[in-house]
Design a protein around this motif. Structure first.
Motif, PDB file in Angstrom:
ATOM      1  N   GLY A 180      -1.189   0.771   1.826  1.00 45.03           N
ATOM      2  CA  GLY A 180      -2.490   1.116   2.362  1.00 45.03           C
ATOM      3  C   GLY A 180      -3.697   0.568   1.427  1.00 45.03           C
ATOM      4  N   VAL A 181      -3.693   0.978   0.110  1.00 44.94           N
ATOM      5  CA  VAL A 181      -4.961   0.663  -0.645  1.00 44.94           C
ATOM      6  C   VAL A 181      -5.150  -1.084  -0.596  1.00 44.94           C
ATOM      7  CG1 VAL A 181      -5.694   0.697  -3.017  1.00 44.94           C
ATOM      8  CG2 VAL A 181      -4.688   2.704  -2.204  1.00 44.94           C
ATOM      9  N   VAL A 182      -3.981  -1.752  -0.867  1.00 43.54           N
ATOM     10  CA  VAL A 182      -4.352  -3.120  -1.165  1.00 43.54           C
ATOM     11  C   VAL A 182      -4.755  -3.693   0.389  1.00 43.54           C
ATOM     12  CG1 VAL A 182      -2.903  -5.310  -1.422  1.00 43.54           C
ATOM     13  CG2 VAL A 182      -2.441  -3.273  -2.776  1.00 43.54           C
ATOM     14  N   GLN A 183      -4.258  -3.392   1.309  1.00 44.10           N
ATOM     15  CA  GLN A 183      -4.716  -3.617   2.672  1.00 44.10           C
ATOM     16  C   GLN A 183      -6.358  -3.321   2.790  1.00 44.10           C
ATOM     17  OE1 GLN A 183      -3.894  -5.750   4.765  1.00 44.10           O
ATOM     18  NE2 GLN A 183      -5.166  -5.469   6.552  1.00 44.10           N
ATOM     19  N   VAL A 202     -20.930  -5.989  -6.148  1.00 49.02           N
ATOM     20  CA  VAL A 202     -20.174  -4.996  -5.263  1.00 49.02           C
ATOM     21  C   VAL A 202     -19.297  -4.260  -6.307  1.00 49.02           C
ATOM     22  CG1 VAL A 202     -18.839  -4.604  -3.320  1.00 49.02           C
ATOM     23  CG2 VAL A 202     -20.642  -6.274  -3.075  1.00 49.02           C
ATOM     24  N   LEU A 203     -18.540  -4.827  -6.819  1.00 48.79           N
ATOM     25  CA  LEU A 203     -17.591  -4.094  -7.854  1.00 48.79           C
ATOM     26  C   LEU A 203     -18.417  -3.099  -8.730  1.00 48.79           C
ATOM     27  CD1 LEU A 203     -14.540  -3.756  -8.847  1.00 48.79           C
ATOM     28  CD2 LEU A 203     -15.072  -5.528 -10.682  1.00 48.79           C
ATOM     29  N   TRP A 214      -6.706   1.734  -9.184  1.00 47.67           N
ATOM     30  CA  TRP A 214      -6.163   0.723  -9.923  1.00 47.67           C
ATOM     31  C   TRP A 214      -6.138  -0.770  -9.309  1.00 47.67           C
ATOM     32  CZ3 TRP A 214      -2.598  -3.043 -10.113  1.00 47.67           C
ATOM     33  CH2 TRP A 214      -2.071  -3.474 -11.248  1.00 47.67           C
ATOM     34  N   GLN A 215      -5.964  -0.663  -8.178  1.00 48.26           N
ATOM     35  CA  GLN A 215      -6.096  -2.108  -7.238  1.00 48.26           C
ATOM     36  C   GLN A 215      -7.454  -2.644  -7.466  1.00 48.26           C
ATOM     37  OE1 GLN A 215      -3.266  -3.573  -6.262  1.00 48.26           O
ATOM     38  NE2 GLN A 215      -1.823  -1.831  -6.747  1.00 48.26           N
ATOM     39  N   MET A 216      -8.350  -1.943  -7.279  1.00 48.13           N
ATOM     40  CA  MET A 216      -9.958  -2.684  -7.613  1.00 48.13           C
ATOM     41  C   MET A 216      -9.888  -2.854  -9.000  1.00 48.13           C
ATOM     42  SD  MET A 216     -13.339  -0.818  -6.160  1.00 48.13           S
ATOM     43  CE  MET A 216     -12.868  -0.765  -4.517  1.00 48.13           C
ATOM     44  N   ASP A 217      -9.754  -2.136  -9.599  1.00 46.85           N
ATOM     45  CA  ASP A 217      -9.944  -2.636 -11.329  1.00 46.85           C
ATOM     46  C   ASP A 217      -9.233  -3.769 -11.654  1.00 46.85           C
ATOM     47  OD1 ASP A 217     -11.555  -0.401 -11.293  1.00 46.85           O
ATOM     48  OD2 ASP A 217     -10.315   1.063 -12.421  1.00 46.85           O
ATOM     49  N   ASN A 218      -7.962  -3.912 -11.147  1.00 46.78           N
ATOM     50  CA  ASN A 218      -7.118  -4.949 -11.521  1.00 46.78           C
ATOM     51  C   ASN A 218      -7.196  -6.082 -10.627  1.00 46.78           C
ATOM     52  OD1 ASN A 218      -5.707  -4.077 -14.041  1.00 46.78           O
ATOM     53  ND2 ASN A 218      -5.885  -2.111 -12.842  1.00 46.78           N
ATOM     54  N   ARG A 219      -7.418  -6.111  -9.406  1.00 44.92           N
ATOM     55  CA  ARG A 219      -7.070  -7.088  -8.514  1.00 44.92           C
ATOM     56  C   ARG A 219      -8.465  -7.532  -7.663  1.00 44.92           C
ATOM     57  NH1 ARG A 219      -3.325  -7.226 -11.075  1.00 44.92           N
ATOM     58  NH2 ARG A 219      -0.980  -7.021 -10.541  1.00 44.92           N
ATOM     59  N   TRP A 220      -9.558  -6.860  -7.829  1.00 45.51           N
ATOM     60  CA  TRP A 220     -10.705  -7.411  -7.167  1.00 45.51           C
ATOM     61  C   TRP A 220     -11.303  -8.600  -7.525  1.00 45.51           C
ATOM     62  CZ3 TRP A 220     -13.648  -5.153  -3.076  1.00 45.51           C
ATOM     63  CH2 TRP A 220     -14.744  -5.851  -2.853  1.00 45.51           C
ATOM     64  N   VAL A 221     -11.192  -8.942  -8.898  1.00 41.91           N
ATOM     65  CA  VAL A 221     -11.984 -10.270  -9.260  1.00 41.91           C
ATOM     66  C   VAL A 221     -11.149 -11.668  -8.894  1.00 41.91           C
ATOM     67  CG1 VAL A 221     -12.362 -11.591 -11.435  1.00 41.91           C
ATOM     68  CG2 VAL A 221     -13.172  -9.114 -11.073  1.00 41.91           C
TER      69      VAL A 221
END
Length: 293
Positions: A180-183, A202-203, A214-221
């Motif tokens: 759910g978080v990744v989607q 935005v980040l 964690w997903q935002m910190d490690n996958r947003w960029v």
């Protein structure tokens, strides 16, 4: 238990680094992999001798650890190891499997006078490389206590949930939450790009607030850069979600969001992206907002 004799079965993107940490922490490690070339390469890099068979790897070991593929792989490797393990040794399975398999293998182990811990991990390849994984464990208190010092070589967090199988059930909870978080992150990224926003800004604005993860910190960029050739593969996530959905159905639960996201991962696979990181859900929105540009 520094200096204990340990066997590690399965030297993939997770198992290889995990076994490497055991060597660094002073354990005597014998490692085995289905493809001999990978075992020889790993052994050479860590200045130890490779094992040509499971029997050779587990002979005399205090702990036998495994990190392989799916239920059939986990069963085959465990049952082969049980045959050759010494009485009193403990088998620690880091493979993500069904809870039913974990319960069955636990019974087999205990019937042979062996210990058992189902200990699926979270943290991905980076967590394995950095020795910062989280292990969720199903085991007796005695088996867990004995295994804990060995797992601490590559885990930052180790929690006993309950008896055999509960580690696997907890990993299912973990994967439901991640899906759910990744989607949500993929949709947020698509929206930010469609609006012409600076994704770095935005980040900086949202990552430390309620939306942070964690997903935002490690996958947003990497999502913003359309870069996905690393990390936890879609193929493995679909395997995990299949196990989740089967377990939910057995309890009469319908996990609508998880089922939806599993279907989206199916689209990524169909487009040839099975080995991409799970954050590749963002590729479904690659052309979002183009019509107005």
């Amino acid at each position: 238990m520094s200096g204990s004799q340990v066997a590690f079965l399965g030297l993939g993107v997770m198992g290889g680094p995990m076994a490497g940490w055991l060597v660094q922490k002073g354990h005597q490690v014998r490692a085995w992999n289905r493809s001999p070339g990978k075992a020889e390469s790993w052994a050479s890099a860590h200045a130890v001798r490779p094992s040509s068979s499971i029997a050779q790897a587990v002979d005399g070991a205090d702990m036998v650890l495994a990190c392989v593929g799916d239920d059939p792989d986990a069963r085959a490797v465990a049952e082969a190891a049980f045959t050759h393990m010494r009485a009193g040794a403990i088998y620690i399975d880091h493979t993500t499997t069904s809870a039913a398999l974990a319960s069955d293998l636990s019974k087999q182990a205990h019937n042979r006078g062996l210990g058992w811990v189902d200990a699926p991990v979270s943290g991905g390849q980076a967590g394995a490389v950095n020795g910062r994984l989280t292990a969720m464990c199903g085991a007796t208190e005695a088996d867990f206590s004995a295994a804990h010092p060995v797992m601490s070589a590559y885990c930052a967090t180790i929690v006993r949930i309950g008896e055999a199988g509960t580690g696997q059930l907890t990993k299912m909870v973990n994967q439901i939450a991640i899906a759910g978080v990744v989607q949500g992150l993929a949709e947020a990224m698509a929206f930010a790009k469609a609006q012409g926003l600076d994704t770095d800004a935005v980040l900086a604005a949202i990552s430390k607030g309620a939306a942070g993860s964690w997903q935002m910190d490690n996958r947003w960029v990497s999502m913003a850069e359309d870069r996905f050739d690393f990390g936890f593969a879609v193929d493995w996530m679909r395997k995990d979600l299949r196990i989740v959905l089967e377990a939910a159905e057995a309890k009469g639960l319908t996990l609508e969001l998880t089922k939806l996201v599993d279907g989206y991962y199916g689209e990524i696979q169909a487009a040839g992206g099975g080995r991409l990181d799970t954050s590749s859900l963002a590729r479904r929105f690659r052309h979002a907002g183009k019509a107005e540009e």
